[in-house]
Design a protein around this motif. Structure first.
Motif, PDB file in Angstrom:
ATOM      1  N   ALA A   1       0.818  -1.219   0.000  1.00  0.00           N
ATOM      2  CA  ALA A   1       0.000   0.000   0.000  1.00  0.00           C
ATOM      3  C   ALA A   1       0.850   1.266   0.000  1.00  0.00           C
ATOM      4  CB  ALA A   1      -0.945  -0.004   1.206  1.00  0.00           C
ATOM      5  N   ASP A   2       1.948   1.259   0.743  1.00  0.00           N
ATOM      6  CA  ASP A   2       2.804   2.445   0.791  1.00  0.00           C
ATOM      7  C   ASP A   2       3.480   2.695  -0.555  1.00  0.00           C
ATOM      8  OD1 ASP A   2       2.140   2.867   3.434  1.00  0.00           O
ATOM      9  OD2 ASP A   2       3.942   1.880   4.233  1.00  0.00           O
ATOM     10  N   ASP A   3       3.952   1.626  -1.195  1.00  0.00           N
ATOM     11  CA  ASP A   3       4.622   1.778  -2.489  1.00  0.00           C
ATOM     12  C   ASP A   3       3.671   2.360  -3.532  1.00  0.00           C
ATOM     13  OD1 ASP A   3       6.911   0.691  -1.395  1.00  0.00           O
ATOM     14  OD2 ASP A   3       6.480  -1.343  -2.092  1.00  0.00           O
ATOM     15  N   TYR A   4       2.400   1.952  -3.472  1.00  0.00           N
ATOM     16  CA  TYR A   4       1.419   2.442  -4.436  1.00  0.00           C
ATOM     17  C   TYR A   4       0.730   3.726  -3.970  1.00  0.00           C
ATOM     18  CZ  TYR A   4       1.961  -2.013  -6.845  1.00  0.00           C
ATOM     19  OH  TYR A   4       2.480  -3.091  -7.526  1.00  0.00           O
ATOM     20  N   ARG A   5       1.157   4.254  -2.826  1.00  0.00           N
ATOM     21  CA  ARG A   5       0.621   5.496  -2.263  1.00  0.00           C
ATOM     22  C   ARG A   5      -0.902   5.436  -2.150  1.00  0.00           C
ATOM     23  NH1 ARG A   5       3.111   7.861  -6.880  1.00  0.00           N
ATOM     24  NH2 ARG A   5       1.630   9.579  -6.853  1.00  0.00           N
ATOM     25  N   VAL A   6      -1.376   4.278  -1.691  1.00  0.00           N
ATOM     26  CA  VAL A   6      -2.804   4.004  -1.641  1.00  0.00           C
ATOM     27  C   VAL A   6      -3.560   5.017  -0.779  1.00  0.00           C
ATOM     28  CG1 VAL A   6      -4.514   2.348  -0.756  1.00  0.00           C
ATOM     29  CG2 VAL A   6      -2.610   1.556  -2.195  1.00  0.00           C
ATOM     30  N   PHE A   7      -2.955   5.432   0.327  1.00  0.00           N
ATOM     31  CA  PHE A   7      -3.636   6.351   1.231  1.00  0.00           C
ATOM     32  C   PHE A   7      -3.201   7.811   1.036  1.00  0.00           C
ATOM     33  CE2 PHE A   7      -3.939   2.222   3.292  1.00  0.00           C
ATOM     34  CZ  PHE A   7      -5.281   2.181   3.646  1.00  0.00           C
ATOM     35  N   GLU A   8      -2.443   8.058   0.000  1.00  0.00           N
ATOM     36  CA  GLU A   8      -1.976   9.422  -0.277  1.00  0.00           C
ATOM     37  C   GLU A   8      -3.082  10.229  -0.957  1.00  0.00           C
ATOM     38  OE1 GLU A   8       1.028  11.190  -3.545  1.00  0.00           O
ATOM     39  OE2 GLU A   8       1.983   9.903  -2.026  1.00  0.00           O
ATOM     40  N   PRO A   9      -3.411  11.414  -0.428  1.00  0.00           N
ATOM     41  CA  PRO A   9      -4.466  12.231  -1.048  1.00  0.00           C
ATOM     42  C   PRO A   9      -4.086  12.674  -2.461  1.00  0.00           C
ATOM     43  CG  PRO A   9      -4.024  12.972   1.185  1.00  0.00           C
ATOM     44  CD  PRO A   9      -2.918  12.009   0.824  1.00  0.00           C
ATOM     45  N   VAL A  10      -5.070  12.660  -3.333  1.00  0.00           N
ATOM     46  CA  VAL A  10      -4.921  13.144  -4.701  1.00  0.00           C
ATOM     47  C   VAL A  10      -6.049  14.140  -4.950  1.00  0.00           C
ATOM     48  CG1 VAL A  10      -5.095  12.535  -7.144  1.00  0.00           C
ATOM     49  CG2 VAL A  10      -3.772  11.089  -5.598  1.00  0.00           C
ATOM     50  N   GLU A  11      -5.688  15.379  -5.184  1.00  0.00           N
ATOM     51  CA  GLU A  11      -6.703  16.420  -5.390  1.00  0.00           C
ATOM     52  C   GLU A  11      -6.826  16.713  -6.877  1.00  0.00           C
ATOM     53  OE1 GLU A  11      -8.028  20.808  -3.664  1.00  0.00           O
ATOM     54  OE2 GLU A  11      -6.216  19.813  -2.952  1.00  0.00           O
TER      55      GLU A  11
ATOM     56  N   LYS B   1     -12.889  16.495 -10.906  1.00  0.00           N
ATOM     57  CA  LYS B   1     -12.568  15.375 -11.787  1.00  0.00           C
ATOM     58  C   LYS B   1     -12.600  14.015 -11.096  1.00  0.00           C
ATOM     59  CE  LYS B   1     -10.049  17.638 -15.487  1.00  0.00           C
ATOM     60  NZ  LYS B   1      -8.914  17.520 -16.427  1.00  0.00           N
ATOM     61  N   VAL B   2     -13.216  13.938  -9.921  1.00  0.00           N
ATOM     62  CA  VAL B   2     -13.321  12.643  -9.245  1.00  0.00           C
ATOM     63  C   VAL B   2     -14.752  12.456  -8.740  1.00  0.00           C
ATOM     64  CG1 VAL B   2     -12.453  11.119  -7.435  1.00  0.00           C
ATOM     65  CG2 VAL B   2     -10.913  12.784  -8.506  1.00  0.00           C
TER      66      VAL B   2
ATOM     67  N   ALA C   1     -18.764   0.996   5.619  1.00  0.00           N
ATOM     68  CA  ALA C   1     -18.820   2.458   5.555  1.00  0.00           C
ATOM     69  C   ALA C   1     -17.465   3.058   5.916  1.00  0.00           C
ATOM     70  CB  ALA C   1     -19.909   2.977   6.492  1.00  0.00           C
ATOM     71  N   GLU C   2     -16.772   2.437   6.873  1.00  0.00           N
ATOM     72  CA  GLU C   2     -15.449   2.914   7.272  1.00  0.00           C
ATOM     73  C   GLU C   2     -14.456   2.803   6.126  1.00  0.00           C
ATOM     74  OE1 GLU C   2     -12.110   2.047  10.796  1.00  0.00           O
ATOM     75  OE2 GLU C   2     -13.778   0.652  10.458  1.00  0.00           O
ATOM     76  N   GLU C   3     -14.523   1.708   5.376  1.00  0.00           N
ATOM     77  CA  GLU C   3     -13.616   1.520   4.246  1.00  0.00           C
ATOM     78  C   GLU C   3     -13.936   2.489   3.114  1.00  0.00           C
ATOM     79  OE1 GLU C   3     -12.794  -3.225   5.097  1.00  0.00           O
ATOM     80  OE2 GLU C   3     -14.448  -2.609   3.789  1.00  0.00           O
ATOM     81  N   ARG C   4     -15.221   2.743   2.888  1.00  0.00           N
ATOM     82  CA  ARG C   4     -15.605   3.737   1.877  1.00  0.00           C
ATOM     83  C   ARG C   4     -15.112   5.125   2.283  1.00  0.00           C
ATOM     84  NH1 ARG C   4     -20.535   0.749   1.966  1.00  0.00           N
ATOM     85  NH2 ARG C   4     -21.586   2.377   3.168  1.00  0.00           N
ATOM     86  N   ALA C   5     -15.249   5.451   3.572  1.00  0.00           N
ATOM     87  CA  ALA C   5     -14.810   6.760   4.058  1.00  0.00           C
ATOM     88  C   ALA C   5     -13.302   6.919   3.890  1.00  0.00           C
ATOM     89  CB  ALA C   5     -15.208   6.938   5.521  1.00  0.00           C
ATOM     90  N   ALA C   6     -12.558   5.839   4.097  1.00  0.00           N
ATOM     91  CA  ALA C   6     -11.100   5.895   3.936  1.00  0.00           C
ATOM     92  C   ALA C   6     -10.734   6.211   2.491  1.00  0.00           C
ATOM     93  CB  ALA C   6     -10.471   4.580   4.380  1.00  0.00           C
ATOM     94  N   LEU C   7     -11.475   5.638   1.546  1.00  0.00           N
ATOM     95  CA  LEU C   7     -11.230   5.928   0.136  1.00  0.00           C
ATOM     96  C   LEU C   7     -11.579   7.378  -0.191  1.00  0.00           C
ATOM     97  CD1 LEU C   7     -10.582   4.944  -2.781  1.00  0.00           C
ATOM     98  CD2 LEU C   7     -13.025   4.425  -3.001  1.00  0.00           C
ATOM     99  N   ILE C   8     -12.737   7.820   0.256  1.00  0.00           N
ATOM    100  CA  ILE C   8     -13.188   9.187  -0.023  1.00  0.00           C
ATOM    101  C   ILE C   8     -12.180  10.203   0.505  1.00  0.00           C
ATOM    102  CG2 ILE C   8     -14.958  10.891   0.604  1.00  0.00           C
ATOM    103  CD1 ILE C   8     -16.996   8.559   0.470  1.00  0.00           C
ATOM    104  N   ALA C   9     -11.577   9.895   1.661  1.00  0.00           N
ATOM    105  CA  ALA C   9     -10.628  10.826   2.279  1.00  0.00           C
ATOM    106  C   ALA C   9      -9.385  11.045   1.430  1.00  0.00           C
ATOM    107  CB  ALA C   9     -10.224  10.311   3.661  1.00  0.00           C
ATOM    108  N   THR C  10      -9.104  10.148   0.501  1.00  0.00           N
ATOM    109  CA  THR C  10      -7.914  10.300  -0.337  1.00  0.00           C
ATOM    110  C   THR C  10      -8.173  11.201  -1.547  1.00  0.00           C
ATOM    111  OG1 THR C  10      -8.343   8.340  -1.719  1.00  0.00           O
ATOM    112  CG2 THR C  10      -7.110   8.005   0.339  1.00  0.00           C
ATOM    113  N   TYR C  11      -9.410  11.685  -1.692  1.00  0.00           N
ATOM    114  CA  TYR C  11      -9.752  12.560  -2.817  1.00  0.00           C
ATOM    115  C   TYR C  11     -10.424  13.831  -2.309  1.00  0.00           C
ATOM    116  CZ  TYR C  11      -8.700   8.511  -5.719  1.00  0.00           C
ATOM    117  OH  TYR C  11      -8.064   7.455  -6.319  1.00  0.00           O
TER     118      TYR C  11
END
Length: 300
Positions: free
Chosen positions: A223-233, A237-238, A251-261
């Motif tokens: 996950a770190d190598d792919y910057r999975v939790f790194e925000p992308v603004e 466009k998202v 819901a927690e997993e969905r929220a974690a994804l949303i937080a990266t955008y």
């Protein structure tokens, strides 16, 4: 690979499916044969359709192949050049997204809108971080990022998966698929169940199944190598679409994804489950179509 068991025929698999569903699938296959290309030494198959000025890359969920999105392909081919690939066994998520860029190159596409559902959203999530210059708008559906606890469970499950015999894999996952189809109307559910049966019987091998699950395992483990939790603004466009009652991700997993955008546009349906795009097809695609057609500056 070991010797395959005798496989059922198309008519046997779809015996309980209404003719209109079978005809729609067969007509699509006749009109949209797979294109084939070798990318980074690996054979790929994909569906290409449409002739629009803009391109749309469709990334399907786990167990899917390129044609599995045929309803979506037909819908968007009226406005876009649509590419829908199958996922060959390429080893890692990095290899997969790098090859997707090569596929865009092969089709002469500099940038594409990307729409991923479930595992396809995981691929898109990595693609936009690894090759941001090749992605225009990004739409993610039915996906979430594993929490630390679930990541540990997932790693164990992925490790065990490759040792499972073919029949056991089907026995484990078909009931789960049927459970996720609980919200789909009976006629369509019967068709989709038959289609997944066909995927297991006629399209997938043990190697191709393991290859798909290895992609998710690689993303979770690295996950770190792919910057999975790194925000992308990417302002305007998202898009993230899901159903509140999706049993595929919490819901927690969905929220974690949303937080990266940061600034992501979200649309959460009250019901529809993991396949909300089928259960609420017209409303779902109204949201997606409006997003794809809207100019980015309209979000400012």
């Amino acid at each position: 690979m070991g010797k395959r068991r005798s496989n059922p025929t198309f008519d046997e698999i779809y015996a309980n499916v209404k003719p209109v569903y079978k005809e729609r699938l067969l007509n699509f296959r006749a009109a949209h044969p797979y294109k084939r290309v070798t990318l980074q030494g690996v054979p790929w198959e994909y569906i290409a359709a449409g002739q629009g000025d803009e391109a749309l890359l469709l990334l399907g969920g786990g167990l899917s192949v390129g044609e599995a999105a045929f309803d979506t392909i037909l819908r968007y081919a009226e406005s876009y050049r649509v590419l829908s690939p199958s996922y060959p066994a390429v080893g890692t998520m990095g290899n997969l997204v790098d090859s997707l860029v090569k596929l865009l190159d092969a089709e002469g596409i500099a940038r594409a809108h990307v729409f991923g559902h479930s595992m396809g959203a995981a691929v898109a999530h990595v693609l936009v971080r690894r090759h941001p210059e090749r992605v225009d708008k990004l739409a993610l559906s039915g996906f979430g990022l594993y929490t630390a606890r679930n990541a540990r469970r997932a790693k164990l499950g992925f490790a065990m998966f490759k040792w499972m015999p073919d029949g056991y894999i089907r026995a484990v996952y078909m009931p789960k698929i049927c459970q996720m189809l609980a919200d789909v109307n009976s006629d369509e559910s019967t068709f989709m169940t038959a289609y997944f049966e066909e995927l297991f019987a006629l399209h997938h091998t043990k190697a191709s199944l393991v290859g798909q699950f290895n992609l998710l395992a690689d993303m979770v483990i690295h996950a770190d190598d792919y910057r999975v939790f790194e925000p992308v603004e990417r302002l305007g466009k998202v898009l993230f679409i899901a159903a509140e009652d999706d049993r595929g991700f919490t819901a927690e997993e969905r929220a974690a994804l949303i937080a990266t955008y940061p600034g992501v546009q979200t649309h959460i349906f009250e019901s529809g489950g993991h396949w909300v795009g089928v259960v609420q097809r017209e409303a779902y695609h109204a949201v997606l179509s409006e997003f794809l057609h809207r100019r980015a500056e309209d979000f400012e």
